[in-house]
Design an enzyme around this catalytic site. Structure first.
Site, PDB file in Angstrom:
ATOM      1  CG  HIS A 122      10.935  -3.549   6.159  1.00  0.00           C
ATOM      2  ND1 HIS A 122      10.850  -4.586   7.323  1.00  0.00           N
ATOM      3  CD2 HIS A 122       9.734  -3.200   6.050  1.00  0.00           C
ATOM      4  CE1 HIS A 122       9.849  -4.472   7.867  1.00  0.00           C
ATOM      5  NE2 HIS A 122       9.054  -3.787   7.169  1.00  0.00           N
ATOM      6  CG  ASP A 199      12.695  -7.948   1.418  1.00  0.00           C
ATOM      7  OD1 ASP A 199      11.429  -8.244   1.089  1.00  0.00           O
ATOM      8  OD2 ASP A 199      12.642  -7.044   2.388  1.00  0.00           O
ATOM      9  CD  GLN A 202       6.269  -3.008  -0.190  1.00  0.00           C
ATOM     10  OE1 GLN A 202       5.497  -3.042  -0.942  1.00  0.00           O
ATOM     11  NE2 GLN A 202       5.995  -3.051   1.265  1.00  0.00           N
ATOM     12  CE  LYS A 225       4.790  -6.378   2.872  1.00  0.00           C
ATOM     13  NZ  LYS A 225       4.019  -5.342   3.786  1.00  0.00           N
ATOM     14  CB  CYS A 363       8.988  -1.406   9.131  1.00  0.00           C
ATOM     15  SG  CYS A 363       7.718  -1.309   9.917  1.00  0.00           S
TER      16      CYS A 363
HETATM   17  N1  7TS Z   1      10.475  -6.217   3.432  1.00  0.00           N
HETATM   18  C1  7TS Z   1       9.980  -5.245   2.711  1.00  0.00           C
HETATM   19  C2  7TS Z   1      10.692  -4.444   1.688  1.00  0.00           C
HETATM   20  C3  7TS Z   1       8.713  -4.867   3.404  1.00  0.00           C
HETATM   21  O1  7TS Z   1       8.114  -3.803   2.647  1.00  0.00           O
HETATM   22  C4  7TS Z   1       8.112  -5.344   4.359  1.00  0.00           C
HETATM   23  C5  7TS Z   1       6.769  -5.074   5.104  1.00  0.00           C
HETATM   24  C6  7TS Z   1       8.708  -6.561   4.794  1.00  0.00           C
HETATM   25  C7  7TS Z   1      10.093  -6.823   4.340  1.00  0.00           C
HETATM   26  C8  7TS Z   1       8.087  -7.409   6.286  1.00  0.00           C
HETATM   27  O2  7TS Z   1       7.092  -7.947   5.703  1.00  0.00           O
HETATM   28  P1  7TS Z   1       6.125  -8.866   6.612  1.00  0.00           P
HETATM   29  O3  7TS Z   1       5.069  -9.469   5.970  1.00  0.00           O
HETATM   30  O4  7TS Z   1       6.853 -10.128   7.124  1.00  0.00           O
HETATM   31  O5  7TS Z   1       5.808  -7.776   7.839  1.00  0.00           O
HETATM   32  N2  7TS Z   1       6.441  -3.814   4.481  1.00  0.00           N
HETATM   33  C9  7TS Z   1       5.630  -2.814   5.301  1.00  0.00           C
HETATM   34  C10 7TS Z   1       5.226  -1.513   5.150  1.00  0.00           C
HETATM   35  O6  7TS Z   1       5.891  -1.103   4.154  1.00  0.00           O
HETATM   36  N3  7TS Z   1       4.415  -1.171   5.818  1.00  0.00           N
HETATM   37  O7  7TS Z   1       4.023  -2.154   6.555  1.00  0.00           O
HETATM   38  C11 7TS Z   1       4.545  -3.363   6.232  1.00  0.00           C
END
Ligand code: 7TS
Length: 407
Positions: A122, A199, A202, A225, A363
């Protein structure tokens, strides 16, 4: 036994209608929904106890401080960290990675050092490292993935040299659903003296995690999430590393003594928590973890796996379907293209049927470039999704295909 209907009843939004149709929410990778008890816990704290943490002598402040620290202990237990000092609250995964990129970078990165990430990351696990490399004259190296969505293990072997100081890797790819072999990656990285940031954005909601068993150096995730609130996330870091890293933001609470000549810093974890934190969010996250723990993450994982296998089989049956990423070990995410229909068109036409999916670059532009596409459609599952909803998605996709005259 995992009772999905009982779980669904905990999520008021799942009973909503959009355009007069029942909502089928399949955008959980972007953000999951919150159960009633998480929202109620936060409302209770706003209505009855709201007061700033770590500074009051009065009843309300102590109550919020205790709840904030109880939530820290819940997070510690949830990921099996050795100490509460290793749990830093942040705004989310993105902020956690930025914190490490800045602070680990300041302490440990020299010109010519290498940071290794994978091609399937990401943007949140790419850009902060690029910024670090620019600041420090370090070099970003990238482990490619194979067309089936699995990491190129041979390339990893070649790229992992003693120059590498940190490896950043997604536990689960938000596009391909690949569950990366993080245990093996950590073992290999440690053998050349590199640290590893996992990370888990997910993964945290789908896979039981034990940071001590994994032996990861850092692990990051977002509250929203895993059925918790937005605006709060976690950085786990090994105490011995966090101790050596400088604070990344200055302000209240992160200090021990402030003098104009010299300021000294607070101990862990507060050294990294400058300013008023989102303590109500933290308390909500603690409640979300309790909720998931009560349901049983292993039970959740088993249910989700079965649903995922069913969903993959059903989606694959649709003529003209191309699924991106078919790793042997996959979790909860199905990204695809339907014939040559533009991903936005597919998304909009599904939306009109009450089905929420994500479309676009997700992203993860390098992953799009790998396949030479401008975007994808992604259905991402949560524990409250059902086979019936998968059937509705598949019927919806067939309608879209018909509208575009696909056979
Ligand atoms: N890393 C991964 C693997 C992610 O899926 C996401 C968010 C992030 C980092 C960033 O997370 P945040 O909470 O700081 O924004 N992924 C997604 C997605 O897949 N669609 O919208 C956000």
């Amino acid at each position: 036994m995992f009772d999905v209907e009982k779980v669904r009843a905990d999520f008021p939004i799942l009973g909503e209608k959009v355009y007069g149709k029942r909502l089928v929410y399949l955008d959980n990778g972007a953000t999951a929904q919150r159960p009633r008890r998480v929202v109620e816990k936060m409302v209770e704290y706003y209505y009855r106890y709201n007061s700033n943490v770590h500074r009051g002598v009065h009843f309300l402040s102590n109550r919020c401080t205790d709840a904030n620290e109880e939530a820290r202990e819940l997070v510690r237990g949830f990921i099996h960290a050795a100490s509460d000092k290793e749990i830093i609250f942040t705004r989310g995964t993105t902020e956690s990675i930025n914190l490490v990129a800045y602070s680990f970078g300041e302490a440990f990165i020299q010109p010519g050092d290498e940071i290794l990430v994978t091609e399937m990351e990401h943007h949140a696990n790419i850009v902060p490292w690029q910024m670090l490399c620019e600041r420090k004259g370090a070099v970003l190296k990238v482990v490619p993935f194979l067309d089936n969505g699995e990491l190129d293990w041979e390339a990893f072997g070649h790229l992992l040299t003693e120059k590498v100081k940190l490896v950043g890797v997604a536990y689960v790819s938000n596009v391909l659903g690949t569950v990366n072999p993080v245990g093996k990656i950590i073992e290999r990285a440690h053998a050349v003296g590199a640290k590893v940031l996992v990370d888990a954005a997910q993964a945290i909601q789908h896979i039981p995690i034990d940071v001590q068993a994994l032996d990861c150096d850092f692990l990051v995730f977002s509250g929203h999430k895993i059925y918790g609130p937005t605006g709060v996330g976690v950085l786990y870091g090994k105490e011995c590393l966090l101790e050596q890293m400088p604070p990344w933001q200055g302000g209240g609470e992160m200090i021990k003594e402030v003098r104009f000549e010299k300021t000294t810093y607070n101990e862990l974890p507060f050294k990294f928590e400058a300013g008023t934190p989102d303590f109500i969010g933290v308390i909500g996250l603690g409640e979300a973890l309790k909720y998931v723990t009560d349901l049983g993450l292993r039970e959740i994982a088993a249910y989700e796996h079965e649903l995922f296998v069913y969903a993959t089989e059903r989606v694959k049956e649709i003529p003209g379907m191309r699924i991106f990423g078919e790793a042997a070990s996959k979790s909860s995410v199905i990204s695809f293209a339907l014939g040559d229909i533009h991903h936005s068109d597919t998304g909009i036409l599904l939306d009109k049927q009450g089905i929420a999916v994500r479309t676009g670059q997700l992203c993860a532009e390098p992953t799009m470039q790998h396949y030479g596409v401008t975007g994808m459609v992604r259905a991402s599952l949560a524990m409250y999704n059902t086979r019936e909803e998968i059937d509705i998605l598949c019927e919806g996709l067939k309608k879209v295909a018909n509208m575009f005259g696909m056979k």
